[in-house]
Design a protein around this motif. Structure first.
Motif, mmCIF file in Angstrom:
data_model
loop_
_atom_site.group_PDB
_atom_site.id
_atom_site.type_symbol
_atom_site.label_atom_id
_atom_site.label_comp_id
_atom_site.label_asym_id
_atom_site.label_seq_id
_atom_site.Cartn_x
_atom_site.Cartn_y
_atom_site.Cartn_z
ATOM 1 N N GLU A 109 -8.323 -0.551 -1.505
ATOM 2 C CA GLU A 109 -8.800 -1.602 -0.698
ATOM 3 C C GLU A 109 -10.055 -1.021 -0.246
ATOM 4 O OE1 GLU A 109 -6.497 -3.787 1.784
ATOM 5 O OE2 GLU A 109 -8.106 -5.240 2.185
ATOM 6 N N ASP A 133 -4.910 -0.976 -5.673
ATOM 7 C CA ASP A 133 -4.446 -1.790 -4.458
ATOM 8 C C ASP A 133 -5.424 -2.688 -3.701
ATOM 9 O OD1 ASP A 133 -3.100 -2.397 -2.020
ATOM 10 O OD2 ASP A 133 -3.358 -0.540 -1.180
ATOM 11 N N THR A 168 0.731 -1.290 0.204
ATOM 12 C CA THR A 168 0.100 0.070 -0.095
ATOM 13 C C THR A 168 0.676 1.237 0.157
ATOM 14 O OG1 THR A 168 -1.759 -1.230 1.205
ATOM 15 C CG2 THR A 168 -1.742 1.111 1.331
HETATM 16 MG MG LIG Z 1 -2.435 -3.033 1.982
#
Ligand SMILES: [Mg+2]
Ligand SMILES: Nc1ncnc2c1ncn2[C@@H]1O[C@H](COP(=O)(O)OP(=O)(O)O)[C@@H](O)[C@H]1O
Length: 599
Positions: free
Chosen positions: A434, A513, A393
């Protein structure tokens, strides 16, 4: 964590010292309204003049026509008093009308600048400041500044003028009584100051407690699922009750305090009236004062009560505005560590490179990324694979500059991302994370955030890629308002909307992501198939957990403990890198692949 150096230098100060300088620094907001402010000042000053003239006219009426039983003289004088009264009303109306027009726009423009500023400030800033703090600065503080700049400042000038002029007129009329009136001003000012001091403390406590209550209410609403699933409803409700009771008690204290103050404030001038009447009667008896003068005297004296008493309120308002200005300037003064560059690149191809990138989260000691090198050719897609916490991330957030690198550089088409104008960069790069953030606006507005000019067909196409056709089944379709956190949507639905938003932006570089993490296998497969088409045309950096996602990519990069250890084809890594095999081992597809490879 008060010892944290980052918090010490960047974090908010709840109540920074009030200073005239901070308020003065915001003067530019008043500049467009100089004309209105002048009109307000002129209208108010004229109003003061008229309110002093009225009692003087009445005096002339009593001492002239009435005393001499001259009935013919009553009408013209009476009419002039009436005319002055109407003039005063008109002046008040004029002042108020100008005021509300100008002052609200001052607050609006300050609020807009503050909002823009918040957008510019880095993620590190937002993680250090509670959103409640920002919220109160954007609302309460700006209102305090508005109240003072539009109301307090004006009345400070007007009231001081009125008090001074009226006192001079009174002293001039009959100085012994003038002195009595001047003397009563002292206890009123003293009382007002004392009241204000106590009142500010209590008001601030009420405000803080309102904030606490709001926070509890917000947490209760946002976290309702967690609260319910842990059976903590009772506990949370009790917390809320306690906070509500504390607020109620403080509010009662506040009400009691002002009730006491207003009672005293009424009493002092009434005592003064008694004294003035007694002494005035003696004066009239001795012929030092005419009856008309006595009436004018008392009228003028009573007209002083409000301007004198309000001085305390206005001074407190000034104090509040100065503190508010200091608090707001704290945000304006924050150096945006993400400074926009100027490069605009009309012929972007989307060649993404990480060159010796190091990264440490601002304010935290631990280095998250070390010497990351990765080259994603235009149109190529790289899958980023790594264990939880390996820095995936962090790596992806460097591309749209949610954070800036601590060392090395990230380039697009050979230009450091820090050199692009932020606007340009945000149009080159689209991201979907996410935990997608959806805003309190319609689904369509959420989708077209990155491209306000998208056509209906383009929106449809993006929805199709993201398998987000469910928006059509929402009560009002694309116009359905989605909650602050997309509360009414499931995690998977939110992810699909965020993906559609990123796709719709038609970026040169698409960064995903874990965007598909909340999807069921079936939907994920559909999304992946459609995504393959999109990724064929753009440069992609896709964080992947499943072999099926990895297969969307042209090559795979393995991230281990903050650095890229292997780059290659999926099969190649699967066969030769045990760590890679382990990461994807839980995945059924990977097992199939593995069988194929080993066969
Ligand atoms: Mg992550
Ligand atoms: N805002 C933050 N401040 C400080 N450390 C962070 C922050 N976010 C993540 N980290 C740490 O950085 C490391 C990498 O996190 P992250 O990039 O989210 O990993 P991944 O996405 O691969 O699971 C982790 O050790 C995590 O604890």
């Amino acid at each position: 964590m008060p010892d944290d150096p980052a918090t010490a230098t960047h974090g908010p100060t709840a109540h920074p010292p009030a200073s005239v300088t901070s308020l003065w620094r915001l003067r530019s907001y008043l500049r467009p309204h100089v004309w209105s402010l002048t009109v307000m000042l002129v209208a108010s000053m004229a109003g003061v003049g008229v309110s002093i003239m009225i009692p003087l006219r009445i005096k002339a009426l009593i001492d002239g026509p009435i005393a001499h039983h001259d009935h013919g003289g009553v009408l013209p004088l009476g009419l002039s008093v009436l005319g002055l009264g109407i003039l005063e009303a008109v002046l008040i109306w004029w002042r108020r009308w100008t005021q509300s027009n100008a002052v609200l726009s001052v607050e609006t423009s300050m609020r807009r600048d503050l909002y823009d500023r918040l957008q510019e400030l880095p993620m590190s800033f937002h993680s250090q400041w509670q959103s409640g703090q920002l919220l109160s600065r954007a609302t309460t503080d700006l209102s305090a500044i508005r109240r003072f700049s539009g109301f307090g400042m004006l009345f400070l000038l007007v009231n001081i003028t009125q008090v001074t002029v009226t006192t001079i007129v009174l002293l001039n009329m009959y100085w012994p009584l003038g002195l009595v009136v001047a003397a009563t001003a002292a206890p009123i000012v003293w009382l007002s100051m004392r009241f204000e001091k106590a009142y500010v403390v209590v008001s601030r406590r009420v405000q803080d407690q309102q904030g606490d209550l709001a926070t509890l209410a917000e947490e209760g609403a946002v976290g309702i699922r967690v609260i319910k699933s842990f059976g903590r409803s009772g506990h949370v409700a009790r917390q809320y009750d306690d906070a509500a009771r504390r607020l109620w008690e403080t509010s009662i204290t506040k009400v009691k305090l002002s009730a006491k103050f207003w009672t005293f404030l009424e009493m002092i001038p009434n005592f003064a009236v008694v004294v003035v009447l007694l002494l005035g009667a003696i004066g009239v008896g001795r012929g030092q004062l005419t009856p008309g003068e006595l009436v004018a005297f008392i009228t003028l004296m009573l007209s002083l009560v409000w301007p004198v008493a309000s001085l305390g309120v206005i001074l407190a308002m000034a104090q509040e505005a100065m503190t508010a200005a200091a608090r707001v300037l704290e945000i304006f003064d924050m150096a945006p560590d993400i400074v926009s560059g100027t490069t605009v690149s009309p012929t972007a191809r989307g060649h993404l490179r990480f060159e010796h990138v190091d990264f440490t989260f601002p304010g935290s000691g631990a280095q998250v990324l070390r010497d990351v090198n990765l080259d994603v050719a235009p149109g190529e897609t790289v899958a980023l694979v790594g264990a939880t916490g390996s820095g995936k991330t962090a790596l992806t957030s460097l591309v749209p500059r949610l954070y800036d690198v601590s060392g090395g550089r990230v380039t697009i088409d050979g230009v450091d991302v820090r050199d692009y104008s932020l606007k340009e960069l945000r149009s080159l790069v689209a991201t979907a994370f996410e935990e997608p953030t959806l805003f309190s606006m319609s689904a369509r507005e959420n989708l077209t955030l990155g491209r306000a000019d998208a056509t209906d067909e383009e929106v449809e196409e993006a929805l199709d890629v993201a398998q987000a056709g469910f928006v059509h089944d929402l009560p009002w379709g694309l116009d359905t308002r989605i909650g602050e956190q997309g509360m009414s949507l499931s995690g998977g639905q939110r992810q699909r909307l965020a993906l559609a938003r990123a796709v719709l932006a038609q970026p040169k570089v698409l960064v995903l992501d874990d965007t598909l993490s909340a999807l069921d296998i079936h939907t994920e497969k559909l999304v992946e198939e459609a995504l393959r088409r999109v990724l064929a045309a753009t440069t992609g950096l896709v964080v992947a957990h499943r072999a099926s996602t990895v297969l969307l990519a042209d090559k795979v990069a393995l991230l281990e403990h903050g650095t890229i250890t292997h780059v290659g084809q999926h099969r190649e890594l699967l066969a030769t890198v045990p760590a890679y095999r382990e990461l994807l081992a839980a995945d059924a597809d990977a097992d199939d692949e593995l069988d194929e490879v080993s066969a």
